[in-house]
Write a protein that holds these residues in place. Structure first.
Motif, PDB file in Angstrom:
ATOM      1  N   LEU A   8     -13.713  20.797  23.563  1.00 44.89           N
ATOM      2  CA  LEU A   8     -15.036  20.260  23.823  1.00 44.89           C
ATOM      3  C   LEU A   8     -15.828  20.256  22.520  1.00 44.89           C
ATOM      4  O   LEU A   8     -15.866  21.260  21.807  1.00 44.89           O
ATOM      5  N   LEU A   9     -16.433  19.109  22.203  1.00 44.48           N
ATOM      6  CA  LEU A   9     -17.340  19.005  21.067  1.00 44.48           C
ATOM      7  C   LEU A   9     -18.736  18.831  21.643  1.00 44.48           C
ATOM      8  O   LEU A   9     -18.966  17.934  22.453  1.00 44.48           O
ATOM      9  N   VAL A  10     -19.648  19.702  21.265  1.00 43.83           N
ATOM     10  CA  VAL A  10     -21.018  19.645  21.781  1.00 43.83           C
ATOM     11  C   VAL A  10     -21.958  19.295  20.636  1.00 43.83           C
ATOM     12  O   VAL A  10     -21.913  19.917  19.569  1.00 43.83           O
ATOM     13  N   ARG A  11     -22.786  18.283  20.884  1.00 42.22           N
ATOM     14  CA  ARG A  11     -23.825  17.875  19.928  1.00 42.22           C
ATOM     15  C   ARG A  11     -25.162  18.270  20.535  1.00 42.22           C
ATOM     16  O   ARG A  11     -25.492  17.891  21.647  1.00 42.22           O
ATOM     17  N   ARG A  12     -25.913  19.062  19.800  1.00 42.79           N
ATOM     18  CA  ARG A  12     -27.180  19.559  20.330  1.00 42.79           C
ATOM     19  C   ARG A  12     -28.276  19.345  19.294  1.00 42.79           C
ATOM     20  O   ARG A  12     -28.097  19.610  18.112  1.00 42.79           O
ATOM     21  N   ARG A  13     -29.406  18.866  19.749  1.00 43.69           N
ATOM     22  CA  ARG A  13     -30.584  18.773  18.890  1.00 43.69           C
ATOM     23  C   ARG A  13     -31.457  19.966  19.235  1.00 43.69           C
ATOM     24  O   ARG A  13     -31.789  20.179  20.402  1.00 43.69           O
ATOM     25  N   GLN A  14     -31.805  20.735  18.231  1.00 48.30           N
ATOM     26  CA  GLN A  14     -32.548  21.969  18.472  1.00 48.30           C
ATOM     27  C   GLN A  14     -33.547  22.221  17.350  1.00 48.30           C
ATOM     28  O   GLN A  14     -33.494  21.580  16.303  1.00 48.30           O
ATOM     29  N   ALA A  15     -34.434  23.147  17.592  1.00 48.33           N
ATOM     30  CA  ALA A  15     -35.413  23.513  16.574  1.00 48.33           C
ATOM     31  C   ALA A  15     -34.682  24.071  15.362  1.00 48.33           C
ATOM     32  O   ALA A  15     -33.755  24.868  15.482  1.00 48.33           O
ATOM     33  N   ALA A  16     -35.097  23.645  14.178  1.00 49.06           N
ATOM     34  CA  ALA A  16     -34.464  24.089  12.937  1.00 49.06           C
ATOM     35  C   ALA A  16     -34.878  25.515  12.612  1.00 49.06           C
ATOM     36  O   ALA A  16     -35.959  25.975  12.984  1.00 49.06           O
ATOM     37  N   THR A  17     -34.016  26.199  11.896  1.00 49.10           N
ATOM     38  CA  THR A  17     -34.324  27.565  11.472  1.00 49.10           C
ATOM     39  C   THR A  17     -35.227  27.568  10.246  1.00 49.10           C
ATOM     40  O   THR A  17     -35.720  28.602   9.843  1.00 49.10           O
ATOM     41  N   THR A  18     -35.430  26.388   9.653  1.00 52.45           N
ATOM     42  CA  THR A  18     -36.349  26.251   8.519  1.00 52.45           C
ATOM     43  C   THR A  18     -37.569  25.468   8.988  1.00 52.45           C
ATOM     44  O   THR A  18     -37.724  25.193  10.159  1.00 52.45           O
ATOM     45  N   SER A  45     -21.786  12.137  15.291  1.00 47.05           N
ATOM     46  CA  SER A  45     -20.746  12.374  16.301  1.00 47.05           C
ATOM     47  C   SER A  45     -19.464  11.654  15.927  1.00 47.05           C
ATOM     48  O   SER A  45     -18.361  12.188  16.094  1.00 47.05           O
ATOM     49  N   LEU A  46     -19.590  10.428  15.401  1.00 44.04           N
ATOM     50  CA  LEU A  46     -18.398   9.660  15.016  1.00 44.04           C
ATOM     51  C   LEU A  46     -17.588  10.365  13.940  1.00 44.04           C
ATOM     52  O   LEU A  46     -16.355  10.358  13.980  1.00 44.04           O
ATOM     53  N   ALA A  47     -18.249  10.984  12.976  1.00 46.68           N
ATOM     54  CA  ALA A  47     -17.531  11.717  11.933  1.00 46.68           C
ATOM     55  C   ALA A  47     -16.704  12.837  12.551  1.00 46.68           C
ATOM     56  O   ALA A  47     -15.536  13.045  12.188  1.00 46.68           O
ATOM     57  N   HIS A  48     -17.286  13.551  13.500  1.00 47.21           N
ATOM     58  CA  HIS A  48     -16.564  14.658  14.144  1.00 47.21           C
ATOM     59  C   HIS A  48     -15.447  14.148  15.049  1.00 47.21           C
ATOM     60  O   HIS A  48     -14.363  14.729  15.095  1.00 47.21           O
ATOM     61  N   LEU A  49     -15.692  13.063  15.783  1.00 45.88           N
ATOM     62  CA  LEU A  49     -14.654  12.511  16.663  1.00 45.88           C
ATOM     63  C   LEU A  49     -13.493  11.943  15.850  1.00 45.88           C
ATOM     64  O   LEU A  49     -12.328  12.104  16.234  1.00 45.88           O
ATOM     65  N   ASN A  50     -13.773  11.294  14.730  1.00 36.84           N
ATOM     66  CA  ASN A  50     -12.696  10.785  13.874  1.00 36.84           C
ATOM     67  C   ASN A  50     -11.877  11.929  13.284  1.00 36.84           C
ATOM     68  O   ASN A  50     -10.653  11.847  13.188  1.00 36.84           O
ATOM     69  N   ARG A  51     -12.537  13.005  12.914  1.00 43.80           N
ATOM     70  CA  ARG A  51     -11.834  14.185  12.393  1.00 43.80           C
ATOM     71  C   ARG A  51     -10.927  14.779  13.472  1.00 43.80           C
ATOM     72  O   ARG A  51      -9.778  15.137  13.211  1.00 43.80           O
ATOM     73  N   ALA A  52     -11.442  14.858  14.702  1.00 45.62           N
ATOM     74  CA  ALA A  52     -10.628  15.369  15.812  1.00 45.62           C
ATOM     75  C   ALA A  52      -9.460  14.425  16.087  1.00 45.62           C
ATOM     76  O   ALA A  52      -8.337  14.870  16.362  1.00 45.62           O
ATOM     77  N   GLY A  53      -9.704  13.113  16.010  1.00 44.99           N
ATOM     78  CA  GLY A  53      -8.626  12.140  16.212  1.00 44.99           C
ATOM     79  C   GLY A  53      -7.519  12.293  15.192  1.00 44.99           C
ATOM     80  O   GLY A  53      -6.339  12.143  15.512  1.00 44.99           O
ATOM     81  N   ASP A  54      -7.883  12.613  13.955  1.00 48.92           N
ATOM     82  CA  ASP A  54      -6.876  12.850  12.913  1.00 48.92           C
ATOM     83  C   ASP A  54      -6.007  14.056  13.237  1.00 48.92           C
ATOM     84  O   ASP A  54      -4.894  14.181  12.735  1.00 48.92           O
ATOM     85  N   TRP A  57      -6.412  14.696  18.705  1.00 50.70           N
ATOM     86  CA  TRP A  57      -7.256  14.764  19.895  1.00 50.70           C
ATOM     87  C   TRP A  57      -7.665  13.368  20.342  1.00 50.70           C
ATOM     88  O   TRP A  57      -7.920  12.495  19.525  1.00 50.70           O
ATOM     89  N   GLU A  58      -7.748  13.172  21.652  1.00 48.05           N
ATOM     90  CA  GLU A  58      -8.157  11.904  22.251  1.00 48.05           C
ATOM     91  C   GLU A  58      -9.401  12.137  23.098  1.00 48.05           C
ATOM     92  O   GLU A  58      -9.443  13.073  23.906  1.00 48.05           O
ATOM     93  N   LEU A  59     -10.410  11.300  22.907  1.00 50.23           N
ATOM     94  CA  LEU A  59     -11.631  11.403  23.701  1.00 50.23           C
ATOM     95  C   LEU A  59     -11.342  10.902  25.107  1.00 50.23           C
ATOM     96  O   LEU A  59     -10.857   9.795  25.293  1.00 50.23           O
ATOM     97  N   VAL A  60     -11.620  11.724  26.113  1.00 53.52           N
ATOM     98  CA  VAL A  60     -11.363  11.322  27.499  1.00 53.52           C
ATOM     99  C   VAL A  60     -12.636  11.154  28.300  1.00 53.52           C
ATOM    100  O   VAL A  60     -12.637  10.469  29.327  1.00 53.52           O
ATOM    101  N   ALA A  61     -13.741  11.756  27.855  1.00 57.26           N
ATOM    102  CA  ALA A  61     -15.006  11.608  28.576  1.00 57.26           C
ATOM    103  C   ALA A  61     -16.151  12.052  27.673  1.00 57.26           C
ATOM    104  O   ALA A  61     -15.966  12.810  26.727  1.00 57.26           O
TER     105      ALA A  61
END
Length: 102
Positions: A8-18, A45-54, A57-61
């Motif tokens: 599972l790859l999770v993308r989260r937008r959150q308050a920055a620590t700076t 997200s595409l950069a991470h999905l392409n890295r996983a594909g290399d 890994w295959e995106l299923v959902a």
């Protein structure tokens, strides 16, 4: 029989620590139960999905949490790949002595 492993790859937008306001963070949940911050490997997200594909890994959902709209958005990318075959069991050497002649 083909077996699968999942991640599972999770993308989260959150308050920055700076003082920057908001940041996007990516976390990888591996099939072994590991949880790794992979944010340094890319900013989309595409950069991470392409890295996983290399890595096979295959995106299923893909899913998002509608209760976290706007600044707290959360996206989940579900991936799978064939599980490596288990190595064959090691054969045991049966009793008896070996003699070396020569």
């Amino acid at each position: 029989m083909l077996k699968w492993e999942y991640a599972l790859l999770v993308r989260r937008r959150q308050a920055a620590t700076t003082d920057l306001g908001w940041e996007v963070v990516f976390v990888w949940y591996g099939p072994d139960g590991s949880m790794v911050d992979v944010t340094p490997y890319g900013d989309t997200s595409l950069a991470h999905l392409n890295r996983a594909g290399d890595q096979g890994w295959e995106l299923v959902a893909m899913s998002e949490d509608p209760s976290l709209e706007g600044l707290s958005e959360l996206h989940r990318y579900h991936l799978k790949r064939p599980k490596p075959a288990d190595p064959p069991p090691r054969q045991r050497m049966r009793g008896g002595r070996r003699t070396i002649s020569g």
